[in-house]
Every structure is written in structure tokens, then in C-alpha cells.
Design a protein around this motif. Sequence first.
Motif, PDB file in Angstrom:
ATOM      1  N   ILE A  93       0.815  -1.202   0.000  1.00  0.00           N
ATOM      2  CA  ILE A  93       0.000   0.000   0.000  1.00  0.00           C
ATOM      3  C   ILE A  93       0.859   1.267   0.000  1.00  0.00           C
ATOM      4  O   ILE A  93       0.451   2.311  -0.514  1.00  0.00           O
ATOM      5  CB  ILE A  93      -0.982  -0.003   1.193  1.00  0.00           C
ATOM      6  CG1 ILE A  93      -2.020   1.109   1.041  1.00  0.00           C
ATOM      7  CG2 ILE A  93      -0.247   0.080   2.514  1.00  0.00           C
ATOM      8  CD1 ILE A  93      -3.169   1.006   2.013  1.00  0.00           C
ATOM      9  N   LEU A  94       2.073   1.162   0.563  1.00  0.00           N
ATOM     10  CA  LEU A  94       3.024   2.265   0.519  1.00  0.00           C
ATOM     11  C   LEU A  94       4.317   1.797  -0.124  1.00  0.00           C
ATOM     12  O   LEU A  94       4.836   0.728   0.215  1.00  0.00           O
ATOM     13  CB  LEU A  94       3.317   2.800   1.917  1.00  0.00           C
ATOM     14  CG  LEU A  94       2.144   3.412   2.691  1.00  0.00           C
ATOM     15  CD1 LEU A  94       2.614   3.883   4.065  1.00  0.00           C
ATOM     16  CD2 LEU A  94       1.530   4.568   1.915  1.00  0.00           C
ATOM     17  N   GLY A  95       4.845   2.584  -1.054  1.00  0.00           N
ATOM     18  CA  GLY A  95       6.106   2.257  -1.687  1.00  0.00           C
ATOM     19  C   GLY A  95       7.283   2.553  -0.765  1.00  0.00           C
ATOM     20  O   GLY A  95       7.110   3.088   0.343  1.00  0.00           O
ATOM     21  N   LYS A  96       8.485   2.221  -1.213  1.00  0.00           N
ATOM     22  CA  LYS A  96       9.683   2.452  -0.402  1.00  0.00           C
ATOM     23  C   LYS A  96       9.881   3.927  -0.085  1.00  0.00           C
ATOM     24  O   LYS A  96      10.493   4.282   0.932  1.00  0.00           O
ATOM     25  CB  LYS A  96      10.906   1.891  -1.128  1.00  0.00           C
ATOM     26  CG  LYS A  96      10.918   0.363  -1.202  1.00  0.00           C
ATOM     27  CD  LYS A  96      12.176  -0.142  -1.877  1.00  0.00           C
ATOM     28  CE  LYS A  96      12.191  -1.666  -1.913  1.00  0.00           C
ATOM     29  NZ  LYS A  96      13.404  -2.218  -2.576  1.00  0.00           N
ATOM     30  N   GLY A 112      -4.138 -13.512   3.679  1.00  0.00           N
ATOM     31  CA  GLY A 112      -3.509 -12.603   2.718  1.00  0.00           C
ATOM     32  C   GLY A 112      -2.111 -12.196   3.141  1.00  0.00           C
ATOM     33  O   GLY A 112      -1.862 -11.859   4.296  1.00  0.00           O
ATOM     34  N   GLN A 113      -1.206 -12.230   2.186  1.00  0.00           N
ATOM     35  CA  GLN A 113       0.184 -11.903   2.468  1.00  0.00           C
ATOM     36  C   GLN A 113       0.468 -10.417   2.254  1.00  0.00           C
ATOM     37  O   GLN A 113      -0.371  -9.657   1.761  1.00  0.00           O
ATOM     38  CB  GLN A 113       1.101 -12.744   1.582  1.00  0.00           C
ATOM     39  CG  GLN A 113       1.002 -14.236   1.887  1.00  0.00           C
ATOM     40  CD  GLN A 113       2.000 -15.041   1.077  1.00  0.00           C
ATOM     41  OE1 GLN A 113       1.929 -15.088  -0.135  1.00  0.00           O
ATOM     42  NE2 GLN A 113       2.924 -15.684   1.765  1.00  0.00           N
ATOM     43  N   ILE A 114       1.671 -10.000   2.618  1.00  0.00           N
ATOM     44  CA  ILE A 114       2.087  -8.615   2.432  1.00  0.00           C
ATOM     45  C   ILE A 114       1.917  -8.223   0.970  1.00  0.00           C
ATOM     46  O   ILE A 114       2.323  -8.954   0.071  1.00  0.00           O
ATOM     47  CB  ILE A 114       3.561  -8.444   2.881  1.00  0.00           C
ATOM     48  CG1 ILE A 114       3.661  -8.527   4.408  1.00  0.00           C
ATOM     49  CG2 ILE A 114       4.135  -7.124   2.378  1.00  0.00           C
ATOM     50  CD1 ILE A 114       5.080  -8.580   4.929  1.00  0.00           C
ATOM     51  N   GLY A 115       1.291  -7.095   0.740  1.00  0.00           N
ATOM     52  CA  GLY A 115       1.088  -6.591  -0.609  1.00  0.00           C
ATOM     53  C   GLY A 115      -0.135  -7.150  -1.316  1.00  0.00           C
ATOM     54  O   GLY A 115      -0.428  -6.770  -2.449  1.00  0.00           O
ATOM     55  N   GLN A 116      -0.887  -8.029  -0.638  1.00  0.00           N
ATOM     56  CA  GLN A 116      -2.035  -8.671  -1.280  1.00  0.00           C
ATOM     57  C   GLN A 116      -3.373  -8.040  -0.884  1.00  0.00           C
ATOM     58  O   GLN A 116      -4.413  -8.687  -0.946  1.00  0.00           O
ATOM     59  CB  GLN A 116      -2.075 -10.160  -0.947  1.00  0.00           C
ATOM     60  CG  GLN A 116      -1.071 -10.992  -1.712  1.00  0.00           C
ATOM     61  CD  GLN A 116      -1.320 -12.484  -1.531  1.00  0.00           C
ATOM     62  OE1 GLN A 116      -1.952 -12.926  -0.576  1.00  0.00           O
ATOM     63  NE2 GLN A 116      -0.809 -13.273  -2.450  1.00  0.00           N
ATOM     64  N   GLU A 117      -3.361  -6.779  -0.521  1.00  0.00           N
ATOM     65  CA  GLU A 117      -4.611  -6.151  -0.090  1.00  0.00           C
ATOM     66  C   GLU A 117      -5.714  -6.293  -1.134  1.00  0.00           C
ATOM     67  O   GLU A 117      -6.846  -6.674  -0.817  1.00  0.00           O
ATOM     68  CB  GLU A 117      -4.388  -4.662   0.232  1.00  0.00           C
ATOM     69  CG  GLU A 117      -3.609  -4.399   1.502  1.00  0.00           C
ATOM     70  CD  GLU A 117      -2.108  -4.383   1.300  1.00  0.00           C
ATOM     71  OE1 GLU A 117      -1.393  -4.038   2.261  1.00  0.00           O
ATOM     72  OE2 GLU A 117      -1.655  -4.698   0.179  1.00  0.00           O
TER      73      GLU A 117
END
Length: 254
Positions: A93-96, A153-158
Motif C-alpha cells: 500500500i506504501l512504496g519504499k 492474505g500476504q504482504i502486498g495482497q490487499e
Amino acid sequence: MQIKGQSALVTGGASGLGEAVARALAAQGAHVAVLDRDADKARRVAAAIGGVGLAADVTDSAALTAALDGVEQAHGTARIVLHVAGIGGAQRILGKDGSPAPLEAFERIVGVNLIGSYNVARLTAARMAALQPLDSGERGVLVMTASVAAFDGQIGQEAYAASKGGVVSMTLPLARDLATHGIRVATIAPGLFDTPLMQTLPEPVQQALAASVPFPQRLGQPGEFAELALHIVRNGYLNGETVRLDGCLRMAPR
């Protein structure tokens, strides 16, 4: 429901899990329509199983209606609908740099996986409901496809988890809505399967994913997904339920 002689529709039937379901239904004597966005692949699979191949995007109501007209012309109204079409994708949901993910990516995945599932359900159910009931009182059965990501759900799988969670959540109300019409609804939530998409990953990654499954410690085979789909079709008392098919897998955060 007896499968032999019935008209069946498989969305996403040109490859992977959908293709396995289409072939399994045909092997049991169903008249199968293969629907996919890729018209050439849909026709290839259909030709191999003596069915009909049709092209449509499940989010496009006009195109989907035209495809259902094609099913009726070829085989009659589909009493068996296996909705396997869907897309994946992962993005934090948030980039680096702290910037928010584009909303369009979320909308696209939810649009295809969740809204597309509802679109298939509403348009096919309307046609099933007009059929004469079978001796069992059943007019049709709809089997949708979710994912273990609906629960783990894994990280980034919203977006993906939300879309598949929505499919799980609407399974019971759809079954309740359609009960008076003699139409059953159920959902399969597969884990890690050996599909063309999985095969694009490097072999070490595939092996690591397979090793994460408690037992059997391997990737699922598309034929195993098809076996469960056919059982749901046959088992007239199975309704309003989501069945995990994952070898006891519970996904880690990453």
C-alpha cells in the motif's frame, strides 16, 4: 446433479485450473462451453474436448450476455457453471518512498475477481432460474473460485485478498437468495497449485513454495481442483459453503 448430458460453462477455461475443470466435465459427458478472454486458447481447449469456445471479459455485461447466448445456441442453458476466471497481483500500500499505491491497480483486481464473479452469478442464475427443475428439484449449480488469500492474505495482497474475501463472503447470501429457485452456490479456495502462472516462477521458488505445504508437501495439481469441483456439482446437499483446498497450508506474512 448428474453431470452427463448437462450443459456446462467454465469461465477462465482456456488454461490452468479452468482448463482442468473443462476437460474433467467433458470426460464425464457434459456439453462444455469454454469461456476466456483469449478467444484462440478457448477455442483450442474446446476443440480438444468437443465443446464450444467463447470469448468475453467477465466484467463486460454485454459481451458476457452474448457469450451466454452462444452457450444456449450450442448446448442449451448451462445448468453447471464453474467460474474460475480471475487475475492476481501484489503491491504494498506504501512504496519504499512512502508514496501510496495507485488506486487503479486495486480497482482492477477487485473489478475482475469480485465484481466479475457477481456479474457471472447474476447473469447465469437468471437463465438457470427459467429452466424446468430436475427430478431433485435442482435447476443449477454455480461454483466460484476464491483463494486461501481470502483468509491468509500476504504482504502486498490487499487487493487480491479483498477480492477473494468478497467472493467467500457473498457465497452464503447468494446461496440463500437462489435457494427458492433450486440453484446451489459454493466456492473453492485453492492454495498453491501447479498452473502456467506458477510455472513462470524460477524452479527454486516453486520448490520453496511446495515445501511450505504441510502435507502433501507439494503443489496442488489442477486435476485435484477439478475433482473437487465435480464433487460439488454432484453432491446435492453441498450448498452455501467455501471449501479450502490447500494441503493444510496457512500462508505466512510473506
